[in-house]
Write a protein that holds these residues in place. Structure first.
Motif, PDB file in Angstrom:
ATOM      1  N   LEU A 127       3.035   1.580  -2.461  1.00  0.00           N
ATOM      2  CA  LEU A 127       2.106   2.664  -2.136  1.00  0.00           C
ATOM      3  C   LEU A 127       1.829   3.521  -3.370  1.00  0.00           C
ATOM      4  O   LEU A 127       0.671   3.786  -3.720  1.00  0.00           O
ATOM      5  CB  LEU A 127       2.721   3.520  -1.027  1.00  0.00           C
ATOM      6  CG  LEU A 127       1.778   4.413  -0.242  1.00  0.00           C
ATOM      7  CD1 LEU A 127       0.834   3.565   0.588  1.00  0.00           C
ATOM      8  CD2 LEU A 127       2.573   5.365   0.660  1.00  0.00           C
TER       9      LEU A 127
ATOM     10  N   THR B  20       9.242   8.507  -4.033  1.00  0.00           N
ATOM     11  CA  THR B  20       8.468   7.994  -2.896  1.00  0.00           C
ATOM     12  C   THR B  20       9.253   6.922  -2.164  1.00  0.00           C
ATOM     13  O   THR B  20       9.380   6.953  -0.933  1.00  0.00           O
ATOM     14  CB  THR B  20       7.125   7.391  -3.356  1.00  0.00           C
ATOM     15  OG1 THR B  20       6.593   8.211  -4.374  1.00  0.00           O
ATOM     16  CG2 THR B  20       6.149   7.283  -2.204  1.00  0.00           C
TER      17      THR B  20
ATOM     18  N   LEU C 211      13.664   7.933   5.499  1.00  0.00           N
ATOM     19  CA  LEU C 211      12.982   8.135   6.782  1.00  0.00           C
ATOM     20  C   LEU C 211      13.246   6.940   7.708  1.00  0.00           C
ATOM     21  O   LEU C 211      13.650   7.094   8.864  1.00  0.00           O
ATOM     22  CB  LEU C 211      11.483   8.303   6.528  1.00  0.00           C
ATOM     23  CG  LEU C 211      10.634   8.794   7.686  1.00  0.00           C
ATOM     24  CD1 LEU C 211      10.797  10.299   7.830  1.00  0.00           C
ATOM     25  CD2 LEU C 211       9.169   8.451   7.463  1.00  0.00           C
ATOM     26  N   VAL C 212      13.024   5.727   7.155  1.00  0.00           N
ATOM     27  CA  VAL C 212      13.219   4.509   7.937  1.00  0.00           C
ATOM     28  C   VAL C 212      14.674   4.379   8.374  1.00  0.00           C
ATOM     29  O   VAL C 212      14.972   4.072   9.533  1.00  0.00           O
ATOM     30  CB  VAL C 212      12.783   3.267   7.112  1.00  0.00           C
ATOM     31  CG1 VAL C 212      13.164   1.988   7.833  1.00  0.00           C
ATOM     32  CG2 VAL C 212      11.292   3.302   6.852  1.00  0.00           C
TER      33      VAL C 212
ATOM     34  N   GLY D 219      11.551  -0.211   3.458  1.00  0.00           N
ATOM     35  CA  GLY D 219      10.846   1.061   3.343  1.00  0.00           C
ATOM     36  C   GLY D 219      10.675   1.457   1.893  1.00  0.00           C
ATOM     37  O   GLY D 219       9.608   1.927   1.467  1.00  0.00           O
ATOM     38  N   HIS D 220      11.717   1.228   1.104  1.00  0.00           N
ATOM     39  CA  HIS D 220      11.669   1.542  -0.327  1.00  0.00           C
ATOM     40  C   HIS D 220      10.579   0.723  -1.011  1.00  0.00           C
ATOM     41  O   HIS D 220       9.787   1.243  -1.791  1.00  0.00           O
ATOM     42  CB  HIS D 220      13.041   1.261  -0.953  1.00  0.00           C
ATOM     43  CG  HIS D 220      13.217   1.903  -2.288  1.00  0.00           C
ATOM     44  ND1 HIS D 220      12.695   1.366  -3.433  1.00  0.00           N
ATOM     45  CD2 HIS D 220      13.836   3.055  -2.654  1.00  0.00           C
ATOM     46  CE1 HIS D 220      13.006   2.150  -4.448  1.00  0.00           C
ATOM     47  NE2 HIS D 220      13.686   3.185  -4.013  1.00  0.00           N
TER      48      HIS D 220
ATOM     49  N   LEU E  88      10.840   7.490   1.654  1.00  0.00           N
ATOM     50  CA  LEU E  88      10.372   6.592   2.715  1.00  0.00           C
ATOM     51  C   LEU E  88      11.541   5.774   3.276  1.00  0.00           C
ATOM     52  O   LEU E  88      11.672   5.586   4.492  1.00  0.00           O
ATOM     53  CB  LEU E  88       9.274   5.673   2.180  1.00  0.00           C
ATOM     54  CG  LEU E  88       8.333   5.115   3.233  1.00  0.00           C
ATOM     55  CD1 LEU E  88       7.566   6.218   3.932  1.00  0.00           C
ATOM     56  CD2 LEU E  88       7.345   4.131   2.609  1.00  0.00           C
ATOM     57  N   SER E  89      12.374   5.320   2.357  1.00  0.00           N
ATOM     58  CA  SER E  89      13.546   4.540   2.741  1.00  0.00           C
ATOM     59  C   SER E  89      14.469   5.372   3.633  1.00  0.00           C
ATOM     60  O   SER E  89      14.979   4.893   4.658  1.00  0.00           O
ATOM     61  CB  SER E  89      14.274   4.084   1.474  1.00  0.00           C
ATOM     62  OG  SER E  89      15.588   3.735   1.759  1.00  0.00           O
TER      63      SER E  89
ATOM     64  N   CYS F  26       7.900  -0.639   0.326  1.00  0.00           N
ATOM     65  CA  CYS F  26       6.576  -0.192   0.751  1.00  0.00           C
ATOM     66  C   CYS F  26       6.190   1.086   0.003  1.00  0.00           C
ATOM     67  O   CYS F  26       5.045   1.243  -0.428  1.00  0.00           O
ATOM     68  CB  CYS F  26       6.544   0.056   2.259  1.00  0.00           C
ATOM     69  SG  CYS F  26       6.719  -1.457   3.215  1.00  0.00           S
ATOM     70  N   GLY F  27       7.163   1.990  -0.174  1.00  0.00           N
ATOM     71  CA  GLY F  27       6.911   3.222  -0.914  1.00  0.00           C
ATOM     72  C   GLY F  27       6.518   2.945  -2.352  1.00  0.00           C
ATOM     73  O   GLY F  27       5.581   3.548  -2.891  1.00  0.00           O
TER      74      GLY F  27
END
Lengths: 132, 169
Positions: free
Chosen positions: B121, B84, B91-92, B114-115, B88-89, B117-118
């Motif tokens: 989450l 995750t 993507l950002v 981003g990492h 996400l990382s 936040c993932g």
């Protein structure tokens, strides 16, 4: 080639990005501390998989074992609580040390355990509301 | 897939695995006792793949690295976190790369955020707890410092090895 190089040196935009992330973090921290740590911590609630598995008061010394995928030894001493022993990988929960202030928590991700210090009274009726 | 690209990707995957392993020897969690805190050295490989190869290759390397790390360590909870966070990382970082205002430093820092936040989450989902986000600011602050460090490493690596684009493809 020239464009490729310039993508490798620190730019003003980078500083803005760094400042942005730091400001966001500080704002979140302020918000959390302001809204979630008011009052005295009187109760430690222990959650496993999101369910309250045990509630206890910090003014009584106690030591017990939380079983799950792993084994956490939880200790309450002198108004503080800690996971003092764990066989989970990394044992980050043990390294988190002792906590005593409201709003603070100890997390053991491998064992899906969270110990959260909260205000309020020790009431069993309250449990369902907390769990949602 | 051309043999050269396949070989490059295999080497990068192996390198990322080695870096994740080396990283475990640095006891960062003793200084900062938070779950999930790490230097993110393997992100250097992701950055390199993003800049020198392309997004699909970088994504494949990332997924292979996460699966193999989980396989070696036997930590399946860790797999959910690394996948995750990693995706996400990525993507950002893919979005951030297209900004002309950001260099590899900024991209790395935003990728680290981003990492983080993932991670939070997935922790909120796995533990059915929304309170976990209280950890996010601390992770973000540490992640930013580590992001600058990995950005510096990546900048050096890309400077030394990154000739023209698709040199490794």
């Amino acid at each position: 080639m020239k464009k490729e190089r310039s993508a490798l040196t620190f730019r003003r935009g980078d500083a803005v990005a760094i400042a942005g992330v730091i400001l966001f973090a500080l704002a979140l921290m302020g918000y959390y501390l302001f809204f979630f740590s008011a009052g005295e911590a009187s109760v430690a609630r222990i959650y496993q998989e999101g369910q309250v598995v045990r509630e206890l008061r910090l003014d009584r010394d106690v030591e017990f074992v939380l079983e799950g995928d792993f084994r956490n030894v939880v200790t309450v001493q002198d108004g503080k609580i800690a996971i003092t022993e764990s066989d989970c990988p990394g044992a980050d929960c043990v390294h988190s040390g002792w906590i005593s202030r409201p709003g603070r928590s100890i997390v053991c991700l491998p064992n899906r355990v969270e110990i959260r210090l909260e205000g309020g009274e020790l009431t069993d009726d309250d449990v369902d509301a907390v769990v949602q | 897939m051309r043999t050269k690209r396949l070989t490059t990707m295999a080497i990068l995957t192996a390198l990322a695995l080695a870096l994740s392993w080396v990283e475990r020897m640095i006891p960062l969690e003793l200084i900062i006792p938070l779950p999930g805190v790490k230097l993110g050295l393997a992100n250097t490989v992701t950055l390199f793949a993003l800049y020198q190869l392309n997004l699909p290759s970088a994504l494949l390397i990332l997924i292979a690295r996460c699966l193999l790390t989980a396989l070696f360590s036997g930590n399946m909870t860790g797999l959910a976190f690394s996948l995750t966070g990693g995706i996400l990382s990525m993507l950002v970082m893919t979005l951030a790369r297209h900004s002309r205002h950001l260099s590899v430093y900024g991209v790395s820092v935003l990728g680290a955020a981003g990492h983080n936040c993932g991670q939070i989450l997935i922790a909120m989902i796995l533990m059915h707890s929304t309170y976990i986000w209280g950890y996010l600011p601390y992770l973000l602050l540490i992640g930013t410092a580590c992001g600058v460090a990995t950005g510096a490493v990546s900048s050096g690596v890309l400077r030394a090895l990154g000739g023209g684009k698709h040199h490794y493809a």
